[in-house]
Design an enzyme around this catalytic site. Structure first.
Site, PDB file in Angstrom:
ATOM      1  N   TYR A 161       0.831  -1.209   0.000  1.00  0.00           N
ATOM      2  CA  TYR A 161       0.000   0.000   0.000  1.00  0.00           C
ATOM      3  C   TYR A 161       0.870   1.265   0.000  1.00  0.00           C
ATOM      4  CZ  TYR A 161      -3.938   2.994   1.515  1.00  0.00           C
ATOM      5  OH  TYR A 161      -4.909   3.960   1.602  1.00  0.00           O
ATOM      6  N   LYS A 196       0.832   4.020  -2.966  1.00  0.00           N
ATOM      7  CA  LYS A 196       0.396   5.384  -2.691  1.00  0.00           C
ATOM      8  C   LYS A 196       1.527   6.395  -2.900  1.00  0.00           C
ATOM      9  CE  LYS A 196      -3.961   4.922  -1.635  1.00  0.00           C
ATOM     10  NZ  LYS A 196      -4.981   5.420  -2.604  1.00  0.00           N
TER      11      LYS A 196
END
Length: 245
Positions: free
Chosen positions: A153, A157
């Site tokens: 993640y 991101k």
């Protein structure tokens, strides 16, 4: 703030995406809600329409190029133009490096990074011909500071930020702005599923001493989508209550 504008929001059937769609409708926009769960997207759009907004919901897997292209076409065919595109769709598959599977890593990167790239590309092809448009990508504080159990993640991101800045440079001369929002600890169904002791510890890390609400993220997206940010592109707005500064 968005009167007469037409917008697309991905991952809009629930959570922050739905809140963005609500805020957009409340500010005069006509909105296409895209979500992998097409039934939920259509139900959400009906809810917005019942409240006086103009919205349609469609099924869209943001990792499938043809579905993202169709999402953009739906907005143009239904409302006549595409003024705002919000890349919000996301998933999590948290695990430590030792336990994370390759599938967990690839799924998260595909949805967040590949999905944002596909959305940005599809939207920009329409917006460049119009000579105007605003693209807002949803990153995360995790992409700035990194969190344990989120190598997938955090990487995705962080990649969204780099993509945003590169796309902003490519599209600025065409009248298209590209910006990103990095939410921190936001009160959603997903985060509220945490154990109370973990939640409380995370809240204590926030200088404002509370979690954010989805509407506070949506308001930042509204600003970047509107003419109030007409001279802003390639930037990242943190909606974190000061956490990670």
């Amino acid at each position: 703030m968005l009167e007469g504008r037409n917008a697309v929001v991905t991952g809009a059937a629930q959570g922050i995406g739905l809140e963005i769609a609500k805020v957009f409708c409340a500010n005069g926009a006509r909105v296409v809600l895209g979500d992998r769960d097409g039934d939920a997207a259509r139900a959400a759009a009906e809810e917005l329409a019942a409240a006086g907004g103009s919205a349609v919901g469609v099924s869209c897997d943001v990792t499938a190029p043809e579905e993202v292209d169709e999402l953009v076409r739906t907005c143009v065919d239904t409302y006549g133009a595409l003024d705002v595109f919000v890349n919000n769709a996301g998933v999590t598959r948290d695990a430590t490096l030792r336990k994370m599977t390759l599938d967990d890593f690839e799924t998260v990167v595909d949805v967040h990074l590949k999905g944002t790239w596909l959305g940005t590309r599809a939207a920009s092809l329409v917006m460049r011909e119009q000579g105007r448009g605003a693209i807002v990508n949803i990153s995360s504080l995790s992409g700035k500071v990194g969190f344990v159990g989120q190598t997938n993640y955090s990487a995705a991101k962080a990649g969204v930020v780099g993509l945003t800045k590169a796309a902003a440079k490519e599209l600025a001369h065409l009248g298209v702005r590209v910006n990103a929002v990095q939410p921190g600890l936001i009160r959603t169904a997903m985060t509220e599923a945490m154990r109370k002791d973990i939640w409380d510890a995370k809240e204590r890390e926030v200088p404002l001493q509370r979690a954010g609400e989805p509407v506070e993220v949506a308001n930042a997206v509204l600003f970047l989508a509107s003419d109030l940010s007409s001279y802003i592109t390639g930037t990242v707005i943190e909606v974190t209550g000061g956490r990670g500064m």
